[in-house]
Design a protein around this motif. Structure first.
Motif, PDB file in Angstrom:
ATOM      1  N   ALA A 136     -19.022 -41.967  68.958  1.00 30.96           N
ATOM      2  CA  ALA A 136     -19.565 -40.891  69.879  1.00 30.96           C
ATOM      3  C   ALA A 136     -19.125 -40.584  71.141  1.00 30.96           C
ATOM      4  CB  ALA A 136     -21.037 -41.127  70.027  1.00 30.96           C
ATOM      5  N   ARG A 137     -18.476 -41.739  71.933  1.00 31.45           N
ATOM      6  CA  ARG A 137     -17.770 -41.770  73.142  1.00 31.45           C
ATOM      7  C   ARG A 137     -16.345 -40.888  73.112  1.00 31.45           C
ATOM      8  NH1 ARG A 137     -20.446 -45.509  76.673  1.00 31.45           N
ATOM      9  NH2 ARG A 137     -21.784 -46.978  75.606  1.00 31.45           N
ATOM     10  N   LEU A 138     -15.920 -40.586  71.974  1.00 32.23           N
ATOM     11  CA  LEU A 138     -14.879 -39.592  72.209  1.00 32.23           C
ATOM     12  C   LEU A 138     -15.005 -38.216  72.730  1.00 32.23           C
ATOM     13  CD1 LEU A 138     -13.078 -40.751  68.715  1.00 32.23           C
ATOM     14  CD2 LEU A 138     -12.813 -41.633  71.095  1.00 32.23           C
ATOM     15  N   PHE A 139     -16.405 -37.867  72.583  1.00 34.58           N
ATOM     16  CA  PHE A 139     -16.758 -36.437  72.878  1.00 34.58           C
ATOM     17  C   PHE A 139     -17.254 -36.440  74.381  1.00 34.58           C
ATOM     18  CE2 PHE A 139     -16.941 -37.382  68.322  1.00 34.58           C
ATOM     19  CZ  PHE A 139     -16.512 -36.263  67.692  1.00 34.58           C
ATOM     20  N   GLU A 140     -16.986 -35.249  74.868  1.00 37.37           N
ATOM     21  CA  GLU A 140     -17.374 -34.854  76.262  1.00 37.37           C
ATOM     22  C   GLU A 140     -18.917 -35.057  76.403  1.00 37.37           C
ATOM     23  OE1 GLU A 140     -15.313 -34.162  78.797  1.00 37.37           O
ATOM     24  OE2 GLU A 140     -13.709 -34.254  77.318  1.00 37.37           O
ATOM     25  N   PRO A 141     -19.309 -35.641  77.645  1.00 38.92           N
ATOM     26  CA  PRO A 141     -20.605 -36.040  77.968  1.00 38.92           C
ATOM     27  C   PRO A 141     -21.398 -34.588  77.780  1.00 38.92           C
ATOM     28  CG  PRO A 141     -19.107 -36.863  79.694  1.00 38.92           C
ATOM     29  CD  PRO A 141     -18.265 -35.882  78.756  1.00 38.92           C
TER      30      PRO A 141
END
Length: 120
Positions: free
Chosen positions: A97-102
């Motif tokens: 999930a950390r691959l996606f923008e905040p």
């Protein structure tokens, strides 16, 4: 999978993963691998994903028998996803999930998982 969706990338942008929609939940696991790599999981069937780019695999040495391969970008080393060691299609693939923008997963429930209690 239809065009569109949510797109996440590794640090250098050479691995791109497209999700069909927001996940039902985001998993925070405290196992040693997730803790040390910062992996936070969202899960989809492999047929629902588009995964593009060059990556290398790491198979957990502490799982007996081994059952997943963690994938990382061949260029920047970001952990991107994991796949079962069986042949595709896969019922469940873990995407970082950390691959996606905040803010991408704002409002999605977070599930805390005690992976340290799983037998090796």
């Amino acid at each position: 999978m239809s065009d569109g969706g949510l797109v996440g990338t590794c640090h250098c942008g050479r691995v791109r993963i497209t999700l069909p929609r927001k996940p039902d939940e985001v998993t925070h696991c405290n196992c040693t691998l997730c803790t040390k790599t910062g992996f936070q999981g969202v899960y989809f069937p492999s047929d629902d994903l588009r995964i593009e780019g060059e990556f290398d695999s790491y198979v957990r040495a502490d799982s007996n028998p081994a059952y997943i391969a963690q994938q990382r970008c061949r260029h920047c080393g970001n952990i991107t996803h994991w796949t079962p060691l069986t042949d595709p299609p896969h019922e469940r693939v873990g995407i970082n999930a950390r691959l996606f923008e905040p803010g991408t997963f704002d409002g999605v429930p977070v599930k805390e998982v005690d992976g340290r209690s799983w037998p090796a």
